[in-house]
Design a protein around this motif. Structure first.
Motif, PDB file in Angstrom:
ATOM      1  N   ILE A  66     -82.560 -72.078 -22.421  1.00  0.00           N
ATOM      2  CA  ILE A  66     -81.807 -71.264 -23.387  1.00  0.00           C
ATOM      3  C   ILE A  66     -81.722 -69.838 -22.861  1.00  0.00           C
ATOM      4  O   ILE A  66     -82.716 -69.298 -22.364  1.00  0.00           O
ATOM      5  N   PHE A  67     -80.543 -69.234 -22.986  1.00  0.00           N
ATOM      6  CA  PHE A  67     -80.310 -67.897 -22.437  1.00  0.00           C
ATOM      7  C   PHE A  67     -79.908 -66.891 -23.527  1.00  0.00           C
ATOM      8  O   PHE A  67     -79.546 -67.283 -24.640  1.00  0.00           O
ATOM      9  N   GLY A  68     -79.922 -65.623 -23.140  1.00  0.00           N
ATOM     10  CA  GLY A  68     -79.578 -64.545 -24.063  1.00  0.00           C
ATOM     11  C   GLY A  68     -78.107 -64.464 -24.398  1.00  0.00           C
ATOM     12  O   GLY A  68     -77.718 -63.788 -25.362  1.00  0.00           O
ATOM     13  N   SER A  69     -77.246 -65.128 -23.624  1.00  0.00           N
ATOM     14  CA  SER A  69     -75.809 -65.194 -23.928  1.00  0.00           C
ATOM     15  C   SER A  69     -75.208 -66.323 -23.104  1.00  0.00           C
ATOM     16  O   SER A  69     -75.842 -66.817 -22.159  1.00  0.00           O
ATOM     17  N   GLY A  70     -73.978 -66.690 -23.445  1.00  0.00           N
ATOM     18  CA  GLY A  70     -73.270 -67.692 -22.653  1.00  0.00           C
ATOM     19  C   GLY A  70     -73.071 -67.192 -21.230  1.00  0.00           C
ATOM     20  O   GLY A  70     -73.232 -67.950 -20.265  1.00  0.00           O
ATOM     21  N   MET A  71     -72.756 -65.913 -21.083  1.00  0.00           N
ATOM     22  CA  MET A  71     -72.523 -65.364 -19.745  1.00  0.00           C
ATOM     23  C   MET A  71     -73.809 -65.299 -18.924  1.00  0.00           C
ATOM     24  O   MET A  71     -73.769 -65.400 -17.704  1.00  0.00           O
ATOM     25  N   ALA A  72     -74.967 -65.100 -19.576  1.00  0.00           N
ATOM     26  CA  ALA A  72     -76.246 -65.156 -18.849  1.00  0.00           C
ATOM     27  C   ALA A  72     -76.446 -66.570 -18.305  1.00  0.00           C
ATOM     28  O   ALA A  72     -76.925 -66.749 -17.179  1.00  0.00           O
ATOM     29  N   ILE A 102     -72.917 -76.230 -19.329  1.00  0.00           N
ATOM     30  CA  ILE A 102     -73.176 -74.861 -19.787  1.00  0.00           C
ATOM     31  C   ILE A 102     -72.548 -74.659 -21.168  1.00  0.00           C
ATOM     32  O   ILE A 102     -71.447 -75.149 -21.430  1.00  0.00           O
ATOM     33  N   HIS A 103     -73.270 -73.940 -22.039  1.00  0.00           N
ATOM     34  CA  HIS A 103     -72.737 -73.613 -23.362  1.00  0.00           C
ATOM     35  C   HIS A 103     -72.842 -72.123 -23.650  1.00  0.00           C
ATOM     36  O   HIS A 103     -73.869 -71.521 -23.355  1.00  0.00           O
ATOM     37  N   SER A 104     -71.818 -71.580 -24.284  1.00  0.00           N
ATOM     38  CA  SER A 104     -72.021 -70.353 -25.026  1.00  0.00           C
ATOM     39  C   SER A 104     -72.512 -70.817 -26.390  1.00  0.00           C
ATOM     40  O   SER A 104     -71.741 -71.318 -27.207  1.00  0.00           O
ATOM     41  N   ALA A 105     -73.829 -70.667 -26.639  1.00  0.00           N
ATOM     42  CA  ALA A 105     -74.399 -71.096 -27.923  1.00  0.00           C
ATOM     43  C   ALA A 105     -73.978 -70.149 -29.048  1.00  0.00           C
ATOM     44  O   ALA A 105     -74.216 -70.418 -30.215  1.00  0.00           O
ATOM     45  N   THR A 106     -73.347 -69.043 -28.648  1.00  0.00           N
ATOM     46  CA  THR A 106     -72.754 -68.113 -29.624  1.00  0.00           C
ATOM     47  C   THR A 106     -71.702 -68.827 -30.466  1.00  0.00           C
ATOM     48  O   THR A 106     -71.427 -68.426 -31.586  1.00  0.00           O
ATOM     49  N   LYS A 107     -71.125 -69.871 -29.912  1.00  0.00           N
ATOM     50  CA  LYS A 107     -70.016 -70.561 -30.576  1.00  0.00           C
ATOM     51  C   LYS A 107     -70.554 -71.716 -31.440  1.00  0.00           C
ATOM     52  O   LYS A 107     -71.215 -71.454 -32.415  1.00  0.00           O
ATOM     53  N   LEU A 141     -75.997 -64.504 -30.633  1.00  0.00           N
ATOM     54  CA  LEU A 141     -75.473 -64.469 -29.267  1.00  0.00           C
ATOM     55  C   LEU A 141     -76.479 -65.209 -28.391  1.00  0.00           C
ATOM     56  O   LEU A 141     -77.640 -64.795 -28.309  1.00  0.00           O
ATOM     57  N   ALA A 142     -76.045 -66.306 -27.784  1.00  0.00           N
ATOM     58  CA  ALA A 142     -76.978 -67.109 -26.986  1.00  0.00           C
ATOM     59  C   ALA A 142     -76.216 -68.018 -26.028  1.00  0.00           C
ATOM     60  O   ALA A 142     -75.000 -68.198 -26.164  1.00  0.00           O
ATOM     61  N   GLY A 143     -76.941 -68.576 -25.067  1.00  0.00           N
ATOM     62  CA  GLY A 143     -76.332 -69.515 -24.127  1.00  0.00           C
ATOM     63  C   GLY A 143     -77.311 -70.637 -23.826  1.00  0.00           C
ATOM     64  O   GLY A 143     -78.495 -70.539 -24.167  1.00  0.00           O
ATOM     65  N   ALA A 144     -76.825 -71.697 -23.206  1.00  0.00           N
ATOM     66  CA  ALA A 144     -77.701 -72.814 -22.860  1.00  0.00           C
ATOM     67  C   ALA A 144     -77.163 -73.537 -21.632  1.00  0.00           C
ATOM     68  O   ALA A 144     -75.961 -73.518 -21.370  1.00  0.00           O
ATOM     69  N   VAL A 145     -78.087 -74.170 -20.900  1.00  0.00           N
ATOM     70  CA  VAL A 145     -77.725 -75.001 -19.752  1.00  0.00           C
ATOM     71  C   VAL A 145     -78.532 -76.296 -19.864  1.00  0.00           C
ATOM     72  O   VAL A 145     -79.713 -76.254 -20.207  1.00  0.00           O
ATOM     73  N   GLY A 185     -83.623 -62.382 -15.613  1.00  0.00           N
ATOM     74  CA  GLY A 185     -84.165 -61.906 -16.884  1.00  0.00           C
ATOM     75  C   GLY A 185     -83.284 -62.084 -18.101  1.00  0.00           C
ATOM     76  O   GLY A 185     -83.347 -61.283 -19.029  1.00  0.00           O
ATOM     77  N   GLY A 186     -82.472 -63.136 -18.124  1.00  0.00           N
ATOM     78  CA  GLY A 186     -81.539 -63.307 -19.244  1.00  0.00           C
ATOM     79  C   GLY A 186     -82.024 -64.234 -20.341  1.00  0.00           C
ATOM     80  O   GLY A 186     -81.234 -65.000 -20.895  1.00  0.00           O
ATOM     81  N   SER A 187     -83.320 -64.168 -20.703  1.00  0.00           N
ATOM     82  CA  SER A 187     -83.807 -65.091 -21.741  1.00  0.00           C
ATOM     83  C   SER A 187     -83.522 -64.544 -23.140  1.00  0.00           C
ATOM     84  O   SER A 187     -83.187 -63.380 -23.310  1.00  0.00           O
ATOM     85  N   LEU A 188     -83.685 -65.415 -24.123  1.00  0.00           N
ATOM     86  CA  LEU A 188     -83.360 -65.082 -25.519  1.00  0.00           C
ATOM     87  C   LEU A 188     -84.651 -64.801 -26.283  1.00  0.00           C
ATOM     88  O   LEU A 188     -85.663 -65.452 -26.049  1.00  0.00           O
TER      89      LEU A 188
END
Ligand SMILES: *Cc1c(COP(=O)(O)O)cnc(C)c1O
Length: 383
Positions: A73-79, A194-199, A208-212, A230-233
């Motif tokens: 899980i990431f801090g954004s989709g772009m991360a 890959i996901h923009s979990a923001t959506k 605002l989050a992301g996932a792979v 360093g793009g963690s949530l």
């Protein structure tokens, strides 16, 4: 019980929950600690290492939904996008990227990859032959997006996965628009989702989050770069995301159902020139979409007749909000030419088929009749 065989809504509700042994609370506790005593030298928990209890456990839910071995899980989709690309590319390598594509991904590739000496080619179109043409001897990654933003084009996932496999190239897909409820690319041979979990994963326009999601081996490769970038949530937001994902299956089904009905309504409307929705029989890749998606998703675009001003139409809506983001439980509309694709030149937009009057419509969970009433009202006001 056999947790491997849980149905979609059970995975959404229960997989990866942290059992509150101490107080028997109904929901996962939040662990906000940035410091953990060593259990042994191998397990060093630290938020930037993507391995706090909340990060580790929610990753299991995302992996289960995408039929993957592991997830991050990431801090954004772009991360999630940038970390994944940089994990598989080094100076002298080449990436093939689909066109059309989400604007942020396209900006990252154009603006950042040259600084690392990484070469890239945007495909001419989204047919398999377009990808084949773009591959070079040093191609290490192929990135696709389907359905794409904003025209909902559909790329043949299996064919691209097979093409890449035959050349030893790793594949990534941006599965944001479909969500894991409607599309599972790993089953079709894609390596990394890959996901923009923001959506849709977040779904309430407040995270605002992301996932792979991928194999253990690929996640390990991404992890090594991720801890450096360093793009963690934050764990509070991870907990918020877990809460949101409990209703993912229910939300997406309701939103997809609304989309199908509104697409049919708009398609028959005398004031509407064209509707772009893979669920319509007239969509050029309708059959392909049917073969690789469970339902056609909740995003569409449409054009009003030329005598109607699209900006004024958006301003006249009362229930549907004109706004930038997408995928929330509330319906939204925007004009890509003025927002998400404003950085492209008029010529580039024309080439992609994004007209000035194109309206992108993200369907929420409201009652269908109220959405239709809102559109009818706004049309009367602008005509
Ligand atoms: C929003 C979006 C992204 C970027 O995600 P952020 O969470 O805004 O960083 C990537 N891909 C698609 C398709 C998106 O819609």
């Amino acid at each position: 019980m056999d947790k491997e065989k849980f149905g979609l809504n059970t995975i959404c509700t229960h997989t990866g929950e942290i059992i509150d042994e101490q107080f028997k609370g109904a929901v996962s506790p939040i662990y906000m600690s940035t410091s953990y005593q060593f259990e042994n030298v191998d397990v060093k928990r630290y938020p930037r290492y993507f391995n706090t209890p909340n990060q580790e456990y929610l990753s299991k839910k995302i992996a289960a939904l995408e039929h993957a071995e592991a997830a991050m899980i990431f801090g954004s989709g772009m991360a999630a996008v940038s970390t994944t690309f940089l994990a598989f590319l080094k100076a002298g390598d080449h990436i093939v990227i689909q066109n059309p594509l989400y604007g942020g991904t396209s900006n990252f590739v154009r603006e950042e990859l040259p600084k690392y000496g990484i070469e890239f080619t945007f495909t001419e179109g989204y047919q398999v032959s377009d990808f084949e043409k773009a591959i070079q001897p040093n191609t290490k990654l192929i990135h696709i997006e389907t359905p794409s933003n904003p025209l909902l084009t559909i790329t043949d996932i299996k064919a691209i996965a097979n093409l890449a496999k035959s050349r030893n190239i790793v594949t990534t897909i941006d599965n944001t628009f479909a969500s894991p409820v409607n599309q599972n690319p790993i089953d079709l041979g894609i390596d990394i989702v890959i996901h923009s979990a923001t959506k849709y994963l977040g779904g309430h326009s407040d995270i605002l989050a992301g996932a792979v999601a991928a194999s253990e081996a690929h996640i390990k490769t991404i992890w090594h770069v991720g801890k450096n970038l360093g793009g963690s949530l934050s764990d509070f937001m991870v907990w918020m995301l877990e809460r949101s994902m409990k209703t993912l299956g229910l939300r997406i089904k309701a939103q997809s159902k609304n989309a199908k009905k509104l697409a049919k309504y708009l398609n028959k409307h005398p004031d509407v020139k064209h509707v772009y929705y893979p669920g319509l029989k007239g969509h050029p890749e309708h059959k392909l979409a049917k073969s690789q998606m469970k339902s056609f998703g909740a995003m569409m675009s449409f054009e009003l007749n030329e005598n109607i001003n699209a900006s004024k139409f958006l301003e006249s809506l009362q229930l549907i909000k004109p706004s930038m983001s997408l995928a929330g439980v509330e319906s939204t509309m925007l004009l890509p030419a003025l927002t998400s694709h404003a950085l492209l030149s008029q010529e580039e937009r024309n080439k992609l088929g994004i007209s000035d009057g194109l309206i992108r419509f993200s369907l929420g969970i409201e009652s269908k009749k109220d959405l239709i009433k809102d559109i009818e009202h706004a049309l009367i006001k602008v005509k």
